[in-house]
Scaffold this active site. Structure first.
Site, PDB file in Angstrom:
ATOM      1  N   ASN A  20      18.798 -15.427 -53.753  1.00  0.00           N
ATOM      2  CA  ASN A  20      19.750 -14.375 -53.407  1.00  0.00           C
ATOM      3  C   ASN A  20      19.056 -13.025 -53.525  1.00  0.00           C
ATOM      4  O   ASN A  20      18.551 -12.667 -54.595  1.00  0.00           O
ATOM      5  CB  ASN A  20      20.957 -14.441 -54.339  1.00  0.00           C
ATOM      6  CG  ASN A  20      22.058 -13.532 -53.838  1.00  0.00           C
ATOM      7  OD1 ASN A  20      22.865 -13.926 -53.004  1.00  0.00           O
ATOM      8  ND2 ASN A  20      22.074 -12.305 -54.314  1.00  0.00           N
ATOM      9  N   GLN A  61      -6.424  -0.499   1.521  1.00  0.00           N
ATOM     10  CA  GLN A  61      -6.108   0.066   2.831  1.00  0.00           C
ATOM     11  C   GLN A  61      -6.115   1.576   2.605  1.00  0.00           C
ATOM     12  O   GLN A  61      -5.164   2.126   2.056  1.00  0.00           O
ATOM     13  CB  GLN A  61      -4.730  -0.416   3.322  1.00  0.00           C
ATOM     14  CG  GLN A  61      -4.420   0.038   4.733  1.00  0.00           C
ATOM     15  CD  GLN A  61      -2.942  -0.118   5.093  1.00  0.00           C
ATOM     16  OE1 GLN A  61      -2.075  -0.209   4.239  1.00  0.00           O
ATOM     17  NE2 GLN A  61      -2.655  -0.109   6.389  1.00  0.00           N
ATOM     18  N   GLU A 106      11.498  -1.423  16.868  1.00  0.00           N
ATOM     19  CA  GLU A 106      11.813  -0.602  15.700  1.00  0.00           C
ATOM     20  C   GLU A 106      12.989   0.324  15.995  1.00  0.00           C
ATOM     21  O   GLU A 106      13.189   0.749  17.136  1.00  0.00           O
ATOM     22  CB  GLU A 106      10.579   0.215  15.282  1.00  0.00           C
ATOM     23  CG  GLU A 106       9.454  -0.635  14.729  1.00  0.00           C
ATOM     24  CD  GLU A 106       9.878  -1.496  13.552  1.00  0.00           C
ATOM     25  OE1 GLU A 106      10.322  -0.937  12.529  1.00  0.00           O
ATOM     26  OE2 GLU A 106       9.804  -2.737  13.653  1.00  0.00           O
ATOM     27  N   ALA A 152       0.808  -1.223   0.000  1.00  0.00           N
ATOM     28  CA  ALA A 152       0.000   0.000   0.000  1.00  0.00           C
ATOM     29  C   ALA A 152       0.840   1.272   0.000  1.00  0.00           C
ATOM     30  O   ALA A 152       0.355   2.346  -0.328  1.00  0.00           O
ATOM     31  CB  ALA A 152      -0.943  -0.004   1.207  1.00  0.00           C
ATOM     32  N   GLY A 153       2.096   1.146   0.366  1.00  0.00           N
ATOM     33  CA  GLY A 153       2.939   2.333   0.525  1.00  0.00           C
ATOM     34  C   GLY A 153       3.198   3.050  -0.791  1.00  0.00           C
ATOM     35  O   GLY A 153       3.091   2.479  -1.872  1.00  0.00           O
ATOM     36  N   ARG A 164      12.312  -8.664 -36.967  1.00  0.00           N
ATOM     37  CA  ARG A 164      11.114  -8.251 -36.230  1.00  0.00           C
ATOM     38  C   ARG A 164      10.100  -9.393 -36.133  1.00  0.00           C
ATOM     39  O   ARG A 164      10.272 -10.446 -36.746  1.00  0.00           O
ATOM     40  CB  ARG A 164      10.522  -7.017 -36.901  1.00  0.00           C
ATOM     41  CG  ARG A 164      11.461  -5.801 -36.770  1.00  0.00           C
ATOM     42  CD  ARG A 164      10.991  -4.630 -37.610  1.00  0.00           C
ATOM     43  NE  ARG A 164       9.601  -4.295 -37.344  1.00  0.00           N
ATOM     44  CZ  ARG A 164       8.830  -3.605 -38.185  1.00  0.00           C
ATOM     45  NH1 ARG A 164       9.304  -3.191 -39.344  1.00  0.00           N
ATOM     46  NH2 ARG A 164       7.583  -3.328 -37.860  1.00  0.00           N
ATOM     47  N   ARG A 169      10.610   7.640  -1.852  1.00  0.00           N
ATOM     48  CA  ARG A 169      12.026   7.775  -2.215  1.00  0.00           C
ATOM     49  C   ARG A 169      12.372   7.265  -3.621  1.00  0.00           C
ATOM     50  O   ARG A 169      13.489   7.421  -4.090  1.00  0.00           O
ATOM     51  CB  ARG A 169      12.909   7.077  -1.168  1.00  0.00           C
ATOM     52  CG  ARG A 169      13.124   7.958   0.071  1.00  0.00           C
ATOM     53  CD  ARG A 169      13.967   7.246   1.097  1.00  0.00           C
ATOM     54  NE  ARG A 169      13.178   6.268   1.841  1.00  0.00           N
ATOM     55  CZ  ARG A 169      13.710   5.316   2.609  1.00  0.00           C
ATOM     56  NH1 ARG A 169      15.023   5.208   2.703  1.00  0.00           N
ATOM     57  NH2 ARG A 169      12.942   4.462   3.258  1.00  0.00           N
ATOM     58  N   GLY A 187       5.538  -6.377  -0.872  1.00  0.00           N
ATOM     59  CA  GLY A 187       5.610  -6.194  -2.328  1.00  0.00           C
ATOM     60  C   GLY A 187       6.903  -5.570  -2.800  1.00  0.00           C
ATOM     61  O   GLY A 187       7.237  -5.628  -3.987  1.00  0.00           O
TER      62      GLY A 187
HETATM   63  C1  UD1 Z   1       9.197  -2.709   8.617  1.00  0.00           C
HETATM   64  C2  UD1 Z   1       9.229  -3.399   9.956  1.00  0.00           C
HETATM   65  C3  UD1 Z   1      10.677  -3.512  10.452  1.00  0.00           C
HETATM   66  C4  UD1 Z   1      11.513  -4.221   9.408  1.00  0.00           C
HETATM   67  C5  UD1 Z   1      11.382  -3.539   8.044  1.00  0.00           C
HETATM   68  C6  UD1 Z   1      12.050  -4.351   6.982  1.00  0.00           C
HETATM   69  C7  UD1 Z   1       7.164  -2.853  11.119  1.00  0.00           C
HETATM   70  C8  UD1 Z   1       6.548  -2.000  12.149  1.00  0.00           C
HETATM   71  N1  UD1 Z   1       8.446  -2.667  10.903  1.00  0.00           N
HETATM   72  O1  UD1 Z   1       9.639  -1.387   8.836  1.00  0.00           O
HETATM   73  O2  UD1 Z   1      10.738  -4.216  11.659  1.00  0.00           O
HETATM   74  O3  UD1 Z   1      12.875  -4.232   9.816  1.00  0.00           O
HETATM   75  O4  UD1 Z   1      10.005  -3.395   7.681  1.00  0.00           O
HETATM   76  O5  UD1 Z   1      12.068  -3.625   5.791  1.00  0.00           O
HETATM   77  O6  UD1 Z   1       6.519  -3.676  10.551  1.00  0.00           O
HETATM   78  N2  UD1 Z   1       2.806  -0.985   4.272  1.00  0.00           N
HETATM   79  C9  UD1 Z   1       1.468  -1.032   3.970  1.00  0.00           C
HETATM   80  N3  UD1 Z   1       0.583  -0.364   4.764  1.00  0.00           N
HETATM   81  C10 UD1 Z   1       0.976   0.326   5.838  1.00  0.00           C
HETATM   82  C11 UD1 Z   1       2.346   0.371   6.160  1.00  0.00           C
HETATM   83  C12 UD1 Z   1       3.236  -0.307   5.367  1.00  0.00           C
HETATM   84  O7  UD1 Z   1       1.066  -1.652   2.986  1.00  0.00           O
HETATM   85  O8  UD1 Z   1       0.100   0.894   6.511  1.00  0.00           O
HETATM   86  C13 UD1 Z   1       3.758  -1.694   3.430  1.00  0.00           C
HETATM   87  C14 UD1 Z   1       4.749  -0.750   2.747  1.00  0.00           C
HETATM   88  O9  UD1 Z   1       4.283  -0.355   1.474  1.00  0.00           O
HETATM   89  C15 UD1 Z   1       5.986  -1.598   2.642  1.00  0.00           C
HETATM   90  C16 UD1 Z   1       5.894  -2.537   3.837  1.00  0.00           C
HETATM   91  O10 UD1 Z   1       4.536  -2.533   4.230  1.00  0.00           O
HETATM   92  O11 UD1 Z   1       5.999  -2.382   1.486  1.00  0.00           O
HETATM   93  C17 UD1 Z   1       6.808  -2.110   4.978  1.00  0.00           C
HETATM   94  O12 UD1 Z   1       6.426  -0.842   5.422  1.00  0.00           O
HETATM   95  P1  UD1 Z   1       7.475   0.230   5.854  1.00  0.00           P
HETATM   96  O13 UD1 Z   1       6.779   1.427   6.290  1.00  0.00           O
HETATM   97  O14 UD1 Z   1       8.520   0.369   4.815  1.00  0.00           O
HETATM   98  O15 UD1 Z   1       8.100  -0.471   7.140  1.00  0.00           O
HETATM   99  P2  UD1 Z   1       9.499  -0.186   7.769  1.00  0.00           P
HETATM  100  O16 UD1 Z   1       9.455   1.067   8.527  1.00  0.00           O
HETATM  101  O17 UD1 Z   1      10.535  -0.329   6.717  1.00  0.00           O
END
Ligand code: UD1
Ligand code: CA
Length: 456
Positions: free
Chosen positions: A378, A73, A155, A10-11, A334, A15, A101
């Site tokens: 040819n 979400q 964390e 969902a993120g 092609r 970056r 993902g």
């Molecule tokens: C998370 C873990 C951390 C781990 C790290 C590994 C938690 C609280 N922390 O941290 O322990 O070391 O991953 O990379 O779980 N996402 C959603 N919905 C949300 C939040 C996140 O779909 O509400 C997805 C994001 O798109 C991403 C993944 O979950 O693909 C991880 O989320 P992210 O916020 O990057 O977690 P980290 O802070 O990296």
């Protein structure tokens, strides 16, 4: 035991600095999320749920054909909240595998081991994937007690100075019994540094409930490496490409330089194949015994027969090449090109929907489109089949043993009979009968009385 896969996607991936959702950025030519889905589906799960938020429609278009379902979400309140969105669709007696993902290279075998561990001992029900890194900055740390038993995941932003020294981190990937998740998820609070609902809080809950926490580490850290920016994506791409290259070397394919080889798809190979530098192999490609590929070739969805040589800088797309053909340098084959045994296509020759029969040659500067060429033909330098009148496409047939003189334009639809010869520079608009000579060009006149202009 039924298995349900939940993939967090969902993120936004800020970056990446991109309009495309992060999980759809390609690794080895395929969206990262598709890598994760394809590996997960090798475990034959009952369902694959993708948690989507940012650009949900775009993600859905990509994963729907794979049989995965998207779960929205609306607000990204944290990884625990994300998993909770799919739980109403999950049977209470299932085992749940949680994937990310943006972590594309977890092998199915590792997913399988983790899933088994979650279902194993009586006290079990939770298995997490951890990895030990030199630089653990940013990751959740695995906190263990004096006996080495896992106590919690903390964390980075919530960790104290002692916990920050820990090198073993949470990859985020885990497997758990659905019944336990259903009990734990609603109890997670967001009283932490980021104000998020952390999935990782279930680890401390499991400890409190007396549940054993199983854990596993990957063979290579790259297998659980997540991608947050384009630098990490490029690094993971190179690692993955190197793994594929090493596998080909072990299978008996000689790569001039495994660091300058890219496979974006599936390659099947025979024995004694040589691939020079900067080859890009895409889609489904099959190379038979003894195929030689020169430098800088791009080959996509093609079958290349035994002993065929593809010389430098050639591009081949959706073509079927038989044995002992010669292609290039600088050839462009092609879609719909078929070369039969021993055919030759040389420099600056373009073919499209064209069959070149056994032993036939088009060695220099030619376009053959919608053309059927027989055997031992040819095609002289500069020959063009004029297959398009601006509206419709037409077919050219050149029968066995014909000889097309250089710089001829062959205006389709037209047939040039077996053994016929076309004089150089002809514009052929009418059929030519077998063994005839066709000449269709301005007659040469030599003017003896002509005087050179003089400067005024
Ligand atoms: C998370 C873990 C951390 C781990 C790290 C590994 C938690 C609280 N922390 O941290 O322990 O070391 O991953 O990379 O779980 N996402 C959603 N919905 C949300 C939040 C996140 O779909 O509400 C997805 C994001 O798109 C991403 C993944 O979950 O693909 C991880 O989320 P992210 O916020 O990057 O977690 P980290 O802070 O990296
Ligand atoms: Ca992350």
């Amino acid at each position: 035991m039924s298995l349900e896969v939940i993939i967090l996607a969902a993120g936004k991936g800020t970056r990446m600095c991109s309009d495309i959702p992060k999980v759809l950025h390609p690794l080895a030519g395929k969206p990262m999320l598709v890598h994760a889905v394809e590996q997960a589906q090798k475990l034959m799960p009952t369902h694959t749920h993708i948690i989507v938020g940012h650009r949900a429609e775009q993600v859905e278009t990509v994963v729907k054909p794979l049989g995965a379902t998207c779960v929205p979400q609306e607000q990204q309140l944290g990884t625990g909240h994300a998993v909770a969105q799919a739980m109403p669709m999950v049977e209470n007696d299932a085992t749940v595998l949680v994937l990310y993902g943006d972590v594309p290279l977890v092998p199915a075998t590792l997913m399988q081991q983790l899933t088994r561990l979650a279902g194993q001992p009586k006290q079990g029900g939770l298995a997490i994937l951890t990895v030990t890194l030199n630089d653990a900055t940013g990751y959740g740390r695995i906190v263990r007690d004096n006996q080495g038993a896992i106590q919690a995941i903390v964390e980075h932003k919530d960790a104290n100075s002692e916990q920050l020294q820990i090198k073993e981190i949470n990859t985020g990937i885990l497997a758990a019994k659905a019944s336990l998740l259903n009990a734990w998820l609603p109890r997670i609070e967001s009283n932490n540094a980021q104000g998020e609902i952390y999935l990782t809080d279930i680890v401390a809950m499991a400890v409190a409930d007396g549940i054993d926490i199983n854990h596993l580490q990957p063979e290579f850290p790259q297998q659980t490496q997540g991608v947050n920016d384009r630098v990490q994506l490029a690094e993971l791409e190179r690692w993955y490409q190197r793994q594929q290259a090493n596998q080909l070397l072990r299978d008996g394919v000689q790569l001039a330089d495994p660091a300058r080889f890219d496979l974006r798809g599936e390659l099947t190979t025979g024995s004694d194949i040589y691939i020079d530098i900067n080859a890009i192999i895409e889609g489904k490609v099959q190379l038979e015994d003894g195929v030689h590929i020169g430098p800088n070739c791009h080959i996509k969805d093609a079958h290349i027969g035994a002993g065929t040589k593809i010389l430098a800088n050639s591009v081949i797309d959706q073509a079927k090449i038989a044995q002992h053909c010669n292609i290039g340098p600088f050839a462009r084959l092609r879609p719909g090109t078929v070369l039969e045994d021993g055919a030759k296509v040389g420099n600056f020759v373009e073919t499209k929907k064209t069959l070149l029969g056994k032993g036939s040659k088009a060695n220099h500067f030619t376009y053959l489109g919608d053309t059927v060429v027989g055997e031992r033909v040819n095609i002289g330098a500069g020959t063009i089949t004029c297959n398009y009148d601006g509206v419709n496409k037409f077919k050219t047939i050149i029968e066995d043993g014909a000889f097309i003189g250089s710089n001829s334009s062959i205006v389709a639809p037209v047939t040039i009979g077996a053994g016929a010869t076309v004089g150089a520079g002809s514009t052929i608009t009418k059929d030519v009968a077998d063994d005839n000579l066709a000449i269709a060009r301005g007659k040469q006149r030599n003017l003896a009385s002509w005087a050179k202009p003089v400067k005024s």
